[in-house]
Motif scaffolding. Structure first.
Motif, mmCIF file in Angstrom:
data_model
loop_
_atom_site.group_PDB
_atom_site.id
_atom_site.type_symbol
_atom_site.label_atom_id
_atom_site.label_comp_id
_atom_site.label_asym_id
_atom_site.label_seq_id
_atom_site.Cartn_x
_atom_site.Cartn_y
_atom_site.Cartn_z
ATOM 1 N N MET A 147 5.451 13.663 9.100
ATOM 2 C CA MET A 147 5.559 13.584 7.542
ATOM 3 C C MET A 147 6.655 12.627 7.292
ATOM 4 N N TYR A 148 7.687 12.896 8.080
ATOM 5 C CA TYR A 148 9.613 11.845 8.115
ATOM 6 C C TYR A 148 8.666 10.243 8.481
ATOM 7 N N VAL A 149 8.437 10.441 9.035
ATOM 8 C CA VAL A 149 7.207 8.665 10.145
ATOM 9 C C VAL A 149 6.960 8.156 9.073
ATOM 10 N N VAL A 150 6.059 9.350 8.505
ATOM 11 C CA VAL A 150 4.521 9.045 7.357
ATOM 12 C C VAL A 150 5.415 7.767 5.806
ATOM 13 N N GLY A 151 6.357 8.630 5.609
ATOM 14 C CA GLY A 151 6.993 8.366 4.822
ATOM 15 C C GLY A 151 8.351 7.142 4.892
ATOM 16 N N VAL A 152 8.380 7.122 5.877
ATOM 17 C CA VAL A 152 9.348 5.755 6.363
ATOM 18 C C VAL A 152 8.719 4.419 6.236
ATOM 19 N N GLU A 153 7.542 4.883 7.123
ATOM 20 C CA GLU A 153 6.649 3.724 7.206
ATOM 21 C C GLU A 153 5.900 3.104 6.086
ATOM 22 N N LEU A 154 5.505 4.258 5.703
ATOM 23 C CA LEU A 154 4.988 3.815 3.427
ATOM 24 C C LEU A 154 5.941 3.059 3.198
ATOM 25 N N LEU A 155 7.218 3.055 2.623
ATOM 26 C CA LEU A 155 8.104 2.586 2.560
ATOM 27 C C LEU A 155 8.210 0.838 3.109
ATOM 28 N N ALA A 156 8.447 1.057 3.871
ATOM 29 C CA ALA A 156 8.708 -0.110 5.097
ATOM 30 C C ALA A 156 8.330 -0.829 5.213
ATOM 31 N N PHE A 157 6.686 -1.111 4.847
ATOM 32 C CA PHE A 157 5.300 -1.820 4.617
ATOM 33 C C PHE A 157 4.610 -2.186 3.407
ATOM 34 N N ILE A 158 5.744 -1.480 2.128
ATOM 35 C CA ILE A 158 5.663 -2.127 0.924
ATOM 36 C C ILE A 158 5.144 -3.429 1.410
ATOM 37 N N PRO A 159 5.473 -4.272 0.998
ATOM 38 C CA PRO A 159 5.180 -5.755 1.287
ATOM 39 C C PRO A 159 3.739 -5.685 1.989
ATOM 40 N N PHE A 160 3.855 -5.402 2.917
ATOM 41 C CA PHE A 160 1.672 -5.364 3.431
ATOM 42 C C PHE A 160 1.251 -5.014 2.593
ATOM 43 N N TRP A 161 1.314 -4.094 2.073
ATOM 44 C CA TRP A 161 0.386 -3.251 1.094
ATOM 45 C C TRP A 161 0.113 -3.830 -0.241
ATOM 46 N N ALA A 162 1.303 -4.003 -0.397
ATOM 47 C CA ALA A 162 1.171 -4.977 -1.974
ATOM 48 C C ALA A 162 0.438 -6.376 -1.478
ATOM 49 N N TYR A 163 0.719 -6.915 -0.491
ATOM 50 C CA TYR A 163 -0.290 -8.378 -0.209
ATOM 51 C C TYR A 163 -1.301 -7.565 -0.278
ATOM 52 N N ALA A 164 -1.957 -7.016 0.378
ATOM 53 C CA ALA A 164 -3.045 -6.442 1.236
ATOM 54 C C ALA A 164 -4.158 -6.241 -0.671
ATOM 55 N N LEU A 165 -3.479 -5.530 -0.962
ATOM 56 C CA LEU A 165 -3.975 -3.940 -1.742
ATOM 57 C C LEU A 165 -3.988 -5.080 -3.266
ATOM 58 N N TRP A 166 -3.106 -5.667 -3.593
ATOM 59 C CA TRP A 166 -2.588 -6.001 -4.930
ATOM 60 C C TRP A 166 -3.107 -6.820 -5.729
ATOM 61 N N PRO A 167 -4.221 -6.520 -7.014
ATOM 62 C CA PRO A 167 -5.173 -7.149 -7.098
ATOM 63 C C PRO A 167 -4.392 -8.574 -7.846
ATOM 64 N N ARG A 168 -6.181 -9.451 -8.167
ATOM 65 C CA ARG A 168 -5.981 -10.962 -7.996
ATOM 66 C C ARG A 168 -7.042 -11.214 -8.808
ATOM 67 N N LYS A 169 -6.253 -12.158 -10.320
ATOM 68 C CA LYS A 169 -7.502 -13.340 -10.417
ATOM 69 C C LYS A 169 -8.552 -13.195 -9.721
ATOM 70 N N SER A 170 -9.895 -13.647 -10.008
ATOM 71 C CA SER A 170 -11.261 -14.306 -8.948
ATOM 72 C C SER A 170 -10.706 -15.949 -9.382
ATOM 73 N N ALA A 171 -10.920 -16.601 -8.452
ATOM 74 C CA ALA A 171 -11.198 -18.066 -8.764
ATOM 75 C C ALA A 171 -11.919 -18.472 -10.151
ATOM 76 N N THR A 172 -12.852 -17.682 -10.113
ATOM 77 C CA THR A 172 -14.507 -18.346 -10.887
ATOM 78 C C THR A 172 -13.286 -17.288 -12.236
ATOM 79 N N ARG A 173 -12.945 -16.784 -12.430
ATOM 80 C CA ARG A 173 -11.560 -16.608 -13.924
ATOM 81 C C ARG A 173 -10.889 -17.137 -14.239
ATOM 82 N N ARG A 174 -9.752 -17.757 -13.446
ATOM 83 C CA ARG A 174 -8.786 -18.475 -13.688
ATOM 84 C C ARG A 174 -9.204 -19.753 -14.484
#
Length: 174
Positions: A147-174
């Motif tokens: 569980m410690y390893v899972v927690g460290v990885e979740l924190l260490a890879f926040i930039p990748f998770w954010a890039y992958a999962l952060w909602p973006r406006k679609s090109a048609t709505r811009r």
């Protein structure tokens, strides 16, 4: 690693590949590249066949090498060409997904290192710094250490998770 970081890198590469495509295309691309990023750990089957950890085909062996990543990238590029997708783009992203696995494993603080240079060398390599805790294998993931390893990885890879999962406006709505 607990595979959380590997999946995050693959998801981010998939999101990059799909760009502002449809939700279905983004999801398919993200799942595909996450699977590629996790592929080298299929070598855990070596334990079932009693292949020693330190053997070339043992865990963190040949499947964690740049040559293996290049082979997978070639197959993906050929598949992309057949599917009328950009083969160079898909091949490069596939290489990055698979090669990132061995590189990230070399950043862990345990195990035998990764055979990044196989077949030219069977040496298991570590990065000059090892900021990531090595993960227990199997049921050990359910332990406090896991569980410690899972927690460290979740924190260490926040930039990748954010890039992958952060909602973006679609090109048609811009």
């Amino acid at each position: 690693m607990a595979s959380i970081g590997h999946a995050a890198v693959g998801l981010a590469l998939g999101r990059y590949e799909a760009g502002d495509g449809s939700t279905r295309r983004r999801l398919a691309s993200m799942v595909f590249f996450a699977a590629l990023a996790l592929l080298p750990d299929a070598d855990v089957v070596a334990f079932v066949f009693r292949i020693p950890y330190a053997a070339p085909w043992g865990h963190r062996g040949a499947s964690h090498s740049f040559v293996f990543a290049a082979g997978v990238a070639l197959v993906v590029a050929l598949g992309a060409k057949w599917a009328s997708a950009p083969p160079l783009r898909w091949g490069v992203l596939a290489f990055l997904a698979v090669a990132s696995h061995g590189l990230l494993d070399s950043l862990t603080d345990g195990g035998l290192g990764a055979a990044l240079l196989w077949p030219f060398s069977n040496a298991r390599l570590f990065a000059p710094v090892q900021p990531l805790p090595v993960s227990p294998i199997g049921a050990g993931m359910l332990s406090p250490r896991g569980m410690y390893v899972v927690g460290v990885e979740l924190l260490a890879f926040i930039p990748f998770w954010a890039y992958a999962l952060w909602p973006r406006k679609s090109a048609t709505r811009r």
